[in-house]
Write an enzyme that holds these catalytic residues in place. Structure first.
Site, PDB file in Angstrom:
ATOM      1  N   GLY A 217       1.126  -1.352   0.086  1.00 17.70           N
ATOM      2  CA  GLY A 217       0.126   0.594   0.173  1.00 17.70           C
ATOM      3  C   GLY A 217       0.940   1.240  -0.343  1.00 17.70           C
ATOM      4  O   GLY A 217       1.913   0.893   0.431  1.00 17.70           O
ATOM      5  N   THR A 218       0.391   2.079  -0.610  1.00 18.64           N
ATOM      6  CA  THR A 218       1.159   3.174  -0.654  1.00 18.64           C
ATOM      7  C   THR A 218       1.061   4.900   0.260  1.00 18.64           C
ATOM      8  O   THR A 218       0.873   4.548   1.729  1.00 18.64           O
ATOM      9  CB  THR A 218       1.004   4.184  -2.118  1.00 18.64           C
ATOM     10  OG1 THR A 218       0.186   4.160  -2.769  1.00 18.64           O
ATOM     11  CG2 THR A 218       1.738   3.216  -2.774  1.00 18.64           C
ATOM     12  N   THR A 219      -0.112   5.458  -0.036  1.00 18.44           N
ATOM     13  CA  THR A 219       0.514   6.817   0.327  1.00 18.44           C
ATOM     14  C   THR A 219      -1.219   7.634   1.865  1.00 18.44           C
ATOM     15  O   THR A 219      -2.203   6.815   0.858  1.00 18.44           O
ATOM     16  CB  THR A 219       0.152   8.201  -0.704  1.00 18.44           C
ATOM     17  OG1 THR A 219       1.345   7.415  -1.589  1.00 18.44           O
ATOM     18  CG2 THR A 219       0.200   9.087  -0.062  1.00 18.44           C
TER      19      THR A 219
END
Length: 281
Positions: A53-55
């Site tokens: 997952g990122t931001t």
């Protein structure tokens, strides 16, 4: 004990005796192998390819706090999933957004939800927001072994503090170190770009809708410069998840509400691709 359990269909007495208010401690006593950090990993060479997952971004406003996340998961240079969910309610007045190894992060969130529910049932009261933040810190620290092998989880925790009557944000590092953020915060691969946007757009007296617009603008900027962050996907109708926590509890913005904000921002960006400007003074 196991044979007796099978024959009677009843749980062992130890499972029915009130003990620690921590579900993590209970699980550690009876089935420690189920804790994510206790699971042995096979020997590997090189980097482990797993969806990440990122931001995640968060902003306080006059009546609470908004927590939001993009929808993209990546595996190396490949988009693994376009509509992953990264923001979850922890309980009625708090939520957690995940960045890092997606599978372990989602499992940690589920365990955190159980931890808070178990405490409430055993103690007959709800943990303070500070206490919830500390419990999450302990869980992240328990995953340190996996984090050192590249399977890190770095969440962002936000909630409505019933005692102080305001929204608060907590960030973490891979060792479980906890910091309270003032006003806004971001974590994940696009956090540097999102944080830059938040610095310029954050207003302490924002309304809930203005705060939601702010986090959406920040995610838009993160997606503009970070390939692992997904911006609003108008063609597929995939939009960031935006939630708020106020004195009324947890609320997730509907798809129609987020769609309306995303399309308004997109239309404006066709004229100003770099987004809104902040005043020099």
């Amino acid at each position: 004990m196991e044979a007796n359990t099978r024959s009677t269909g009843r749980l062992p007495a130890a499972f029915l005796t009130p003990g620690s208010s921590s579900f993590m401690d209970f699980l550690g006593d009876h089935s420690p192998e189920l804790l994510p950090g206790n699971r042995p990993l096979p020997p590997v060479q090189g980097a482990i390819e797993a969806p990440h997952g990122t931001t995640i971004v968060a902003v306080t406003f006059s009546g609470g706090v908004v927590l939001a996340g993009d929808r993209r998961a990546t595996m190396g240079n490949v988009i693994a999933q376009r509509d992953i969910e990264k923001v979850f309610p922890a309980d009625e007045f708090s939520a957690v957004g995940i960045a890092g190894t997606a599978g372990i992060a989602v499992e940690m969130v589920k365990l955190f939800q159980l931890e808070l529910e178990h405490f409430e049932k055993v103690e007959g009261t709800v943990l303070s927001l500070e206490g919830k933040a500390n419990r999450l810190s302990t869980m992240i620290r328990g995953n340190l072994g996996m984090a050192m092998q590249g399977l890190a989880v770095v969440p962002l925790f936000a909630g409505w503090d019933v005692d102080r009557e305001k929204g608060r944000i907590f960030s973490y590092d891979v060792t479980g170190g906890r910091s309270e953020e003032r006003g806004f915060a971001a974590t994940g691969s696009g956090s540097m770009f999102a944080r830059g946007a938040l610095k310029k757009l954050y207003r302490e007296d924002s309304t809930e809708e203005q705060a939601a617009t702010t986090v959406l603008q920040a995610l838009y900027d993160a997606a503009d410069d970070d390939s692992a962050t997904g911006g609003p996907d108008l063609a597929r109708r995939i939009y960031p998840i935006i939630t708020s926590l106020t004195e009324d509890g947890f609320k997730r913005f509907s798809e129609d509400e987020v769609s309306e904000l995303a399309r308004a921002i997109h239309e404006r960006r066709l004229e100003e691709p770099d987004g809104p400007r902040a005043a020099l003074l």
